[in-house]
Design an enzyme around this catalytic site. Structure first.
Site: not given
Lengths: 416, 84
Positions: A167, A307, A318, A339, A344, A402
């Site tokens: 990602c 993110h 985060e 997002k 995403h 990931f």
């Protein structure tokens, strides 16, 4: 401190293909309007799957950007990348000719790459044997296919290739492209990311990892970064591309300079295949490295494009990491989770979100985090529901993938 | 099978692979220079010809087929009797 030479790197062009818009202008208008691009999946039968929603790209015609002989030989992820790259080139007015061709590189990130072609090719192999496989599949099912097609189309003969950090791929691509220019390898790079991981395999496997939202009955409210009721991310497709240039070259040709890329930080959690480090060690270090690289203090950051995936773990980690890095300044920073609208886009996310960050610098508006009705951390400004007006001079964009890949970019309003 | 039938079927294959309309596929056309059929497209077309006409084309022979007429002649002379 600036650790990589004296060359400054600027953005002179941008292009996007997203679930909420097929150009930078329509994408940005959608973000400011708080419009969601998430809906029921239409491209295949989801009846057997636990997840039936995604952010699909609709209304995209590859023939606007390439010949049919090309479009039929490449995966949609690569079509999106080519389209975004062509938009960015048009925006930048950069002309590639004999004089500069070897000084232009291509770096396109992708998390999953041409998964639809891999899946259909595997099914063909199973049914018809190897003679059923088209001769172009060998090239088209590789992760570097998009970069190769763009180089071919533009006639750019500098280094080209793919970056794959899940990602974070789009952010990594821009960061590594910045380094290529700083090192003096090239004077310009078309950098970005693309993914079209909306196949039964991708949705099925990611659902099994428990990372996807199952709010099938309410698609537009499924992606809800930083909200207490979030239950996973929403898979989406798209591409983002930016023309990065050595600032002097860009000035010399009178290019439209949109922003300066001033900092890049990349780290790994080395903790778990899908879960982030519980204390966000890797994320914190990526943000700090990017700040150091940019020679800016944490207190200089006016805006963060998070993110913000809408998974329980990412958003909690985060938010805590932002608090640790920014301390007392954290509550002053408008933090956007776009997002919530786009879903995403995996490898495209970082590039598209950097473009949103640049738009915030240019317009003085930061996009909202829709569906953030009841934030888990009530002390931070997640720009809930509606855009906010802020004078943004320096901004950060985060991507955490990931496998614990973390990448952060810092951009600044350009001053010669 | 008549040459006209073969031409019509071949035109359909070429249309599928490279997107040219059927009337552009004429016997005197050069595959590479006129129809823009590259080496990868040629492989696809030969596989499709094998499926449709039951005519296999070794790579060495395919490389020698330069025009639409040559492809038609190849199919015509190698087509098993009775293939529709």
């Amino acid at each position: 401190m600036r650790t990589y030479g004296q060359r400054r790197v600027v953005i002179t062009g941008q292009g996007v293909v997203t679930p909420v818009g097929l150009s930078v202008q329509s994408f940005w208008e959608a973000l400011l309007a708080g419009r969601s691009g998430v809906g029921p999946i239409t491209s295949f039968d989801t009846s057997e799957l636990p997840v039936k929603i995604a952010g699909e790209v609709t209304g995209f015609d590859p023939l606007e950007y390439m010949a049919r002989t090309v479009s039929r030989r490449i995966d949609k992820y690569a079509q999106f990348a080519v389209a975004a790259a062509m938009q960015a080139m048009e925006d930048s007015k950069l002309v590639i000719d004999d004089a500069n061709t070897h000084r232009v590189g291509i770096l396109i990130g992708s998390g999953y790459g041409p998964t639809a072609l891999v899946q259909s090719g595997t099914l063909t192999l199973d049914g018809k044997g190897h003679r059923g496989l088209a001769p172009w599949l060998s090239a088209a099912t590789s992760i570097d296919c998009a970069a190769g097609e763009i180089a071919l189309k533009l006639g750019a003969t500098g280094p080209s290739g793919a970056v794959s950090t899940a990602c974070a791929s789009g952010t990594s691509a821009v960061g590594e492209a910045m380094r290529m220019i700083q090192r003096g390898d090239v004077d310009a790079v078309i950098a970005g990311g693309a993914d079209n991981s909306i196949t039964s395999f991708d949705i099925g496997s990611t659902a099994m990892s428990r990372a996807l939202s199952r709010r099938n009955d309410d698609p537009q409210r499924a992606s809800r970064p930083f909200d207490k009721e979030r239950d996973g991310f929403v898979m989406a497709a798209g591409a983002g591309a930016l023309v990065l240039e050595d600032a002097r070259s860009a000035e010399r040709r009178g290019a439209p300079i949109l922003a300066e890329v001033v900092g890049y930080g990349a780290t790994s959690d080395a903790y778990h295949p899908t879960a982030p480090h519980p204390e966000g060690l890797g994320a914190r270090r990526a943000m700090q490295l990017a700040l150091d690289d940019a020679s800016v203090a944490a207190s200089d950051i006016d805006h963060i494009n998070a993110h913000g995936t809408s998974t329980v773990l990412n958003d909690r980690t985060e938010a805590a990491a932002i608090r640790r890095v920014f301390g007392d300044h954290a509550p002053n920073i408008p933090i956007s989770g776009v997002k919530s609208m786009t879903g995403h886009m995996i490898g495209a996310a970082g590039a598209v979100e950097l473009i949103a960050t640049v738009q915030a610098l240019l317009t003085g508006w930061v996009p909202p985090t829709i569906n953030c009705d009841d934030p888990e951390d009530t002390g931070l400004n997640f720009v809930p529901h509606r855009p906010q007006e802020h004078d943004v001079k320096v901004a950060m964009s985060n991507s955490f993938g990931f496998a614990g890949h973390n990448a952060t970019l810092v951009v600044r309003r350009y001053e010669p | 099978m008549s040459n006209e039938r073969i031409l019509a079927e071949l035109a359909e294959i070429v249309n599928e692979v490279v997107g040219l309309s059927a009337n552009e596929v004429q016997p005197d056309r050069h595959l590479r220079d006129d129809l823009d059929i590259d080496s990868l497209s040629m492989v696809e077309i030969m596989v499709a010809i094998e499926e449709k006409f039951g005519v296999a084309t070794p790579d060495e022979l395919a490389a020698e087929l330069e025009t639409v007429a040559a492809v038609i002649a190849h199919i015509e002379s190698n087509s098993p009797v009775g293939v529709a």
